[in-house]
Enzyme design. Structure first.
Site, PDB file in Angstrom:
ATOM      1  N   ILE A  26      -1.377   4.460  -7.475  1.00 33.22           N
ATOM      2  CA  ILE A  26      -0.816   3.517  -6.521  1.00 33.22           C
ATOM      3  C   ILE A  26      -1.406   2.128  -6.751  1.00 33.22           C
ATOM      4  O   ILE A  26      -2.233   1.923  -7.625  1.00 33.22           O
ATOM      5  CB  ILE A  26      -1.067   3.983  -5.076  1.00 33.22           C
ATOM      6  CG1 ILE A  26      -2.570   3.897  -4.739  1.00 33.22           C
ATOM      7  CG2 ILE A  26      -0.529   5.373  -4.851  1.00 33.22           C
ATOM      8  CD1 ILE A  26      -2.869   4.026  -3.267  1.00 33.22           C
ATOM      9  N   ASP A  66       0.845  -1.201   0.000  1.00 39.93           N
ATOM     10  CA  ASP A  66       0.000   0.000   0.000  1.00 39.93           C
ATOM     11  C   ASP A  66       0.877   1.245   0.000  1.00 39.93           C
ATOM     12  O   ASP A  66       1.926   1.270   0.618  1.00 39.93           O
ATOM     13  CB  ASP A  66      -0.953   0.076   1.195  1.00 39.93           C
ATOM     14  CG  ASP A  66      -2.193  -0.767   0.983  1.00 39.93           C
ATOM     15  OD1 ASP A  66      -2.872  -0.554  -0.039  1.00 39.93           O
ATOM     16  OD2 ASP A  66      -2.447  -1.615   1.839  1.00 39.93           O
ATOM     17  N   THR A  67       0.273   2.323  -0.532  1.00 42.80           N
ATOM     18  CA  THR A  67       1.080   3.473  -0.904  1.00 42.80           C
ATOM     19  C   THR A  67       0.192   4.706  -0.964  1.00 42.80           C
ATOM     20  O   THR A  67      -1.023   4.584  -1.108  1.00 42.80           O
ATOM     21  CB  THR A  67       1.699   3.202  -2.290  1.00 42.80           C
ATOM     22  OG1 THR A  67       2.417   1.981  -2.240  1.00 42.80           O
ATOM     23  CG2 THR A  67       2.592   4.316  -2.751  1.00 42.80           C
ATOM     24  N   ILE A  68       0.789   5.887  -0.866  1.00 37.49           N
ATOM     25  CA  ILE A  68       0.051   7.107  -1.218  1.00 37.49           C
ATOM     26  C   ILE A  68       0.767   7.772  -2.384  1.00 37.49           C
ATOM     27  O   ILE A  68       1.984   7.626  -2.561  1.00 37.49           O
ATOM     28  CB  ILE A  68      -0.078   8.082  -0.040  1.00 37.49           C
ATOM     29  CG1 ILE A  68       1.290   8.611   0.445  1.00 37.49           C
ATOM     30  CG2 ILE A  68      -0.878   7.480   1.089  1.00 37.49           C
ATOM     31  CD1 ILE A  68       1.766   9.860  -0.214  1.00 37.49           C
TER      32      ILE A  68
END
Length: 529
Positions: free
Chosen positions: A432, A350-352
């Site tokens: 993302i 997970d990422t922003i």
């Protein structure tokens, strides 16, 4: 223009500056910095710090970052803020410990976090505000609390089990023993104290001294091989971006390996071999071509992508238009590949994401990540730092380019993007979603260029992912398209979660406006003034 009788969100327009992030509080903070006279880099750092508090499952100071910066004066700069493996991390040492795989909850998945070093490097080179000033909104969110938004609450529930593996995870991120519900106010006092220390004493306090010693001790207690010397050696670096053209006049920039941005460029090189009419809309043919190109591009990613400082990466081969043409010729428009051909290379989440463009048209495309939801789940109880899990991307095969080694950076999935037209900045964008990200970049650029969609419509469009196994399709993929994919031999399954989440800002120089979009799959928005 969208149909105003149907649910949806309008494209954002502004004249003096714009930010697009995955959370309303972060977007607001970025715009506040711009309105107060800060530039795009200042606004991005303030926003990403807030995101590390209000979207703790996706990002934070225990993670890594990459950025592309396009100053108004011209050119593109790439920043690699990814961390390295501890000096004691060898395949032999792991084997002696009985480690045969590196899972996301393993202390060996934690490379030295590079985000803080990356933020500092960007500000030192291009910012106009101090890190201490820009961390204040994040500190307030952590101290005073923030309301949990709908998508964050949903993700918090999905990934809650990861937090149960450390005392800090349970204490700080499972209030009352469970993930917080939508609308609940959450406070993170230990993280606030650490952010305040960084604000008051500078970024090196994260890597040297008391804070670093506490983080190292927590990782060693969990079985990690980290030392204070590993943290002290942390440093971000500016690198030369890679690029390609799409349909002749659009130049797309990505960060070079160890990131997978080069996979997005390979995908675009393959897809431009097909008629633009074949790449338009949501029909089965377009989706089939994207799926087949994805299979080929990811085959090459898994065979070759690594830290170029410690392995030979065939960058020029992957960017070669002739190579992409050869791959495109292997795609049958009417039939899915059942077996992938052998790679042609020599040799062998997970990422922003956020983007900001300021009044002077300086633009930053920025991504910061913990990798898995809540990263490794390992939280330092004394500092509140939640560590990422990026090291699980390493291989334990000594013959593989991405084999784990001391001081080595793993292959990274997080990739910011920029695109130019006529030699001028046209689009700052990112999507993302772990492995999906290069597919998301290709999906977005083809929607903008081949379909002529505005940023919001391009982000709204339904998505597919054909790696690593079945072809996953979002609910927006219609019955006719699904039937056409199945008829071509694809095994189509529903996605378990929305595919990625993106942000886009277009620069319309003719009309003097910025045009922004924010992914409806997240809680955020694009906002300008």
């Amino acid at each position: 223009m969208r149909d105003f009788e149907l649910p949806g969100r309008s494209t954002a327009y502004a004249q003096n500056g714009m930010a697009a992030t995955s959370h309303p509080l972060a977007t607001l903070v970025a715009v506040d910095v711009l309105r107060a006279g800060g530039n795009a880099v200042d606004a991005a750092i303030a926003a990403v710090a807030v995101l590390g508090v209000v979207e703790p499952h996706q990002t934070g100071i225990g993670g890594d970052c990459f950025a592309l910066y396009a100053p108004a004066s011209g050119g593109v700069v790439a920043l690699n803020g990814s961390g390295r493996a501890p000096a004691a991390m060898t395949i032999e040492r792991l084997a002696s410990l009985g480690v045969t795989t590196i899972g996301n909850r393993s202390p060996h998945s934690v490379t030295v976090p590079g985000a803080v070093a990356g933020w500092a490097a960007l500000l030192d080179a291009y910012g106009t505000r101090t890190l201490g000033e820009l961390l204040q909104p994040a500190i307030r969110c952590a101290e005073d609390g923030f309301p949990v938004t709908p998508r964050v609450a949903w993700d918090w529930r999905r990934h809650a089990a990861t937090l149960e593996y450390s005392q800090g995870g349970r204490d700080y991120y499972l209030p009352g023993g469970r993930p917080p519900e939508e609308g609940r106010i959450v406070r993170l006092p230990a993280l606030a104290r650490t952010l305040r220390r960084i604000a008051d004493e500078g970024p090196r306090v994260f890597y040297e001294g008391e804070l670093a010693a506490r983080m190292v001790a927590s990782l060693q207690t969990a079985g990690g091989l980290h030392t204070e010397a590993d943290f002290a050696a942390a440093a971000a670096e500016f690198v030369t971006p890679v690029h390609t053209t799409y349909r002749g006049d659009v130049v797309v920039y990505e960060c070079p390996p160890n990131g997978q941005g080069i996979v997005a460029l390979l995908l675009l090189n393959i897809l431009e071999r097909f008629d633009p009419r074949q790449m338009a809309g949501d029909g089965a043919l377009r989706l089939h071509l994207l799926a087949e190109a994805t299979k080929l591009a990811f085959r090459d990613r898994d065979a070759a992508l690594a830290d170029p400082a410690q392995a030979e990466v065939p960058t020029m081969r992957l960017l070669d238009k002739a190579y992409a043409r050869a791959l495109a010729e292997r795609i049958d428009p009417e039939r899915a590949m059942t077996e992938l051909p052998r790679p042609l290379l020599e040799p062998h989440p997970d990422t922003i994401y956020l983007t900001v463009v300021d009044r002077d048209l300086n633009a930053i495309s920025f991504i910061n990540s913990l990798y898995d939801g809540f990263g490794s789940g390992l939280v330092c109880s004394e500092t509140g730092v939640l560590f990422h899990s990026r090291g699980r991307a390493f291989r334990l095969d000594p013959a593989h380019p991405n084999a784990i080694a001391p001081g080595k950076r793993p292959m990274h999935t997080i990739i910011p993007g920029l695109a130019f037209k006529g030699g001028e900045l046209w689009c700052s964008f990112g999507v993302i979603g772990g492995d999906y990200q290069p597919v998301g970049h290709a999906h977005l650029i083809t929607r903008l260029v081949d379909d002529g969609l505005d940023p919001q419509a391009a982000l709204d469009a339904p998505r597919i992912m054909a790696y690593p196994c079945d072809l996953e399709a979002e609910a927006g993929i219609g019955r006719a398209a699904r039937a056409g994919l199945i008829a071509r031999g694809h095994r189509v399954v529903d996605t378990k979660a929305p595919l990625g989440g993106g942000q886009v800002i277009l620069v319309d120089r003719r009309r003097g406006v910025l045009i922004g979009g924010s992914d409806p799959r997240k809680d955020g928005l694009a906002l300008g003034f």
